[in-house]
Structure formats: C-alpha cells, structure tokens
Write a protein that holds these residues in place. Structure first.
Motif, PDB file in Angstrom:
ATOM      1  N   GLN A  98       0.892  -1.203   0.039  1.00 53.69           N
ATOM      2  CA  GLN A  98      -0.009   0.012  -0.028  1.00 53.69           C
ATOM      3  C   GLN A  98       0.938   1.093  -0.113  1.00 53.69           C
ATOM      4  O   GLN A  98       1.922   1.455   0.827  1.00 53.69           O
ATOM      5  CB  GLN A  98      -0.978  -0.123   1.354  1.00 53.69           C
ATOM      6  CG  GLN A  98      -1.910   1.406   1.489  1.00 53.69           C
ATOM      7  CD  GLN A  98      -2.216   1.400   2.837  1.00 53.69           C
ATOM      8  OE1 GLN A  98      -2.710   0.248   3.255  1.00 53.69           O
ATOM      9  NE2 GLN A  98      -2.193   2.551   3.433  1.00 53.69           N
ATOM     10  N   THR A 146       0.724   5.559   0.073  1.00 55.69           N
ATOM     11  CA  THR A 146       0.121   6.835  -0.131  1.00 55.69           C
ATOM     12  C   THR A 146       0.985   8.093  -0.445  1.00 55.69           C
ATOM     13  O   THR A 146       1.980   7.978   0.361  1.00 55.69           O
ATOM     14  CB  THR A 146      -0.833   7.179   1.439  1.00 55.69           C
ATOM     15  OG1 THR A 146      -1.644   6.095   1.700  1.00 55.69           O
ATOM     16  CG2 THR A 146      -1.377   8.424   1.387  1.00 55.69           C
ATOM     17  N   LYS A 196      -1.604  10.650 -11.479  1.00 52.92           N
ATOM     18  CA  LYS A 196      -2.764   9.973 -11.690  1.00 52.92           C
ATOM     19  C   LYS A 196      -3.028   9.382 -13.127  1.00 52.92           C
ATOM     20  O   LYS A 196      -3.624   8.461 -13.258  1.00 52.92           O
ATOM     21  CB  LYS A 196      -3.991  10.793 -11.065  1.00 52.92           C
ATOM     22  CG  LYS A 196      -3.992  11.205  -9.724  1.00 52.92           C
ATOM     23  CD  LYS A 196      -5.126  12.091  -9.461  1.00 52.92           C
ATOM     24  CE  LYS A 196      -5.214  12.176  -7.818  1.00 52.92           C
ATOM     25  NZ  LYS A 196      -6.248  13.330  -7.604  1.00 52.92           N
ATOM     26  N   SER A 221      -0.855   5.530 -11.707  1.00 53.80           N
ATOM     27  CA  SER A 221      -1.813   4.987 -11.153  1.00 53.80           C
ATOM     28  C   SER A 221      -1.827   3.507 -10.787  1.00 53.80           C
ATOM     29  O   SER A 221      -1.094   2.721 -11.836  1.00 53.80           O
ATOM     30  CB  SER A 221      -2.925   5.504 -11.662  1.00 53.80           C
ATOM     31  OG  SER A 221      -3.307   4.881 -12.787  1.00 53.80           O
ATOM     32  N   THR A 228      -2.888   5.482  -3.318  1.00 51.66           N
ATOM     33  CA  THR A 228      -3.826   6.640  -3.110  1.00 51.66           C
ATOM     34  C   THR A 228      -3.074   7.923  -2.995  1.00 51.66           C
ATOM     35  O   THR A 228      -2.106   7.953  -2.410  1.00 51.66           O
ATOM     36  CB  THR A 228      -4.440   6.429  -1.710  1.00 51.66           C
ATOM     37  OG1 THR A 228      -5.112   5.298  -1.760  1.00 51.66           O
ATOM     38  CG2 THR A 228      -5.398   7.735  -1.315  1.00 51.66           C
ATOM     39  N   TYR A 229      -3.346   8.781  -4.024  1.00 58.54           N
ATOM     40  CA  TYR A 229      -2.659  10.191  -4.048  1.00 58.54           C
ATOM     41  C   TYR A 229      -3.641  11.123  -3.448  1.00 58.54           C
ATOM     42  O   TYR A 229      -5.019  11.132  -3.661  1.00 58.54           O
ATOM     43  CB  TYR A 229      -2.665  10.683  -5.623  1.00 58.54           C
ATOM     44  CG  TYR A 229      -1.509   9.713  -6.232  1.00 58.54           C
ATOM     45  CD1 TYR A 229      -0.077   9.782  -5.990  1.00 58.54           C
ATOM     46  CD2 TYR A 229      -1.661   8.767  -7.042  1.00 58.54           C
ATOM     47  CE1 TYR A 229       0.779   9.260  -6.352  1.00 58.54           C
ATOM     48  CE2 TYR A 229      -0.875   8.218  -8.128  1.00 58.54           C
ATOM     49  CZ  TYR A 229       0.556   8.090  -7.599  1.00 58.54           C
ATOM     50  OH  TYR A 229       1.322   7.440  -8.064  1.00 58.54           O
TER      51      TYR A 229
END
Length: 246
Positions: free
Chosen positions: A68, A70, A83, A87, A92-93
């Motif tokens: 994961q 971020t 993005k 991506s 998560t951006y």
C-alpha cells in the motif's frame, strides 16, 4: 502564512520538468542512488510518500514489495501527472501540504520524503506527525537540501573563484540564523527554510526517533572525470539524508 505551491506555477513546472527529463542531473547522479541505498526492505510494507510529485517512486515502491502506498503533494499539476501516468489500485494520491498530515488516518511502516522538507516551516510539527503515523520500528527516510546550501540567500556571490574562474570555495554566511528566505530558481520568490544541521537532528531525537544513518553524497573522481561540472561537490554536498527509526 499561506503555504507556497510553486510547482503549480506554469513556468516553474515546465522548467522543472525539463530539468528532470535530462539524463544527467543531480537527482539522478546523487539523490536517487543515495535514497535507494538507504531504503529499507519494502516487502509487505505500507508506505507514505511526503511530496510524491509525479508518482514514479510510488510505483517503484510497489515494485519493491510495498502492499500500500499513499502519496501526498500540494501540487495539482504534479498529482495530475501521477494519476494519469503512475496510477495503481494500491496507490492513493492526496492533495495536501505536508503540514496537514496529522489529519491522515491509519498507520504506516515506512515514511519517505525526497527533497521536500526544506519547503516546510513547521518541521517540528511534521516530524511529530510522522512519528505518530509510523508503526513501532517504522522507518522515516528523507532527503533535503543541505544546510550549507539553505543558509545562502543570494545576498553575495555564491563562490570565490581564482583568476581563471575556477571555484576555490563556497561562501557561507548566517548559517546560525534559522529563517525563511527567498531565492530564484526558474522563477523569483522560491521560499525555503534554513535550519541548522543540529536542529534537524535534535528535532528528530526529541520526537523519539533513533538516528540510524546520515549521508551527504558528494562527487567521486569517476563522476567528476565524466561530468566536470560536478566538481563543485568536492567543496560541499548539495543534499542531506537522514534515516531514522521509531
């Protein structure tokens, strides 16, 4: 005071993008190799990237085993590229200044920041929030402009040179005056914050971190022979790296 978002300045963003596209630059020769040399094992880890930019490294963290990632950044232009080009469902951006990471929920095993913390006024607050967000034994790894460089504000010539124009030494002044200063890099008015080396290390220690490693990458004979312009780095390092553990 409003947080500066210089990377959304059109001129700055375009010129910075051109710089990073060049194969030979200080990031590729010194910053990136040192960062990855200090990188902990990311297998199965949750990673927070402070100042993730266009997200290339977020993808690389996944390739190195992270489960994961971020990535936060204050720049809409940087995140738009991230993005569209970098991506992944596991990334998560978030558009957010580093000073606001206290609002993030969750826990991370590794927090990484590449050449972004010298733009932050409240370094102590960011460090405290990083400590809170890290799991026990978690790693905080960051690079920043070296304090030898951030104390220079352009009020005098950066270098003293001989009669042939060869740089003899860098001119240093006001190292012990910690402050915000403005400089010109592609555009005028770039805001950075100068902190002494001791302030950086003591802030980490006071927050509870154990310092594991410090690096100041500099030119080698091989690099200077191939790229003579980097002879400057015999005199002073451009970057400071710190690896710390909770």
């Amino acid at each position: 005071m409003a947080k500066q978002n210089i990377y959304d300045n059109e001129t700055f963003f375009n010129e910075y993008s051109k710089l990073r596209e060049r194969e030979v630059n200080a990031n590729n020769l010194f910053e990136i190799p040192t960062l990855y040399a200090l990188m902990p094992d990311l297998e199965g880890k949750r990673v927070l990237d402070l100042g993730c930019g266009t997200g290339e490294r977020c993808i690389d963290y996944l390739n190195r085993g992270a489960i994961q990632v971020t990535g936060i950044d204050i720049s809409e232009k940087m995140l738009a590229v991230a993005k569209s080009q970098n991506s992944d469902p596991r990334i998560t951006y978030i558009k957010m200044p580093m000073e606001d990471i206290g609002t993030i929920d969750g826990e991370f095993d590794v927090v990484i920041s590449s050449l972004a913390l010298h733009y932050v006024e409240d370094f102590q607050g960011v460090v405290a929030n990083v400590y809170r967000l890290l799991s026990d034994g978690g790693i905080f790894l960051f690079s920043q402009e070296h304090p030898i460089n951030t104390c220079f504000s352009g009020e005098f010539d950066r270098w003293t040179c001989d009669e042939n124009g060869t740089k003899i030494y860098a001119n240093i002044a006001n190292y012990c005056v910690e402050k915000r200063y403005e400089s010109t890099w592609f555009v005028e008015g770039i805001q950075r914050y100068h902190r002494m080396f001791s302030t950086t290390i003591n802030t980490l220690a006071d927050a509870g971190f154990k310092i594991l490693r410090i690096e100041e990458p500099h030119a080698t004979e091989e690099i200077v022979q191939k790229y003579p312009d980097y002879y400057d780095l015999y005199h002073k390092p451009d970057f400071l790296f710190v690896k710390a553990c909770k």
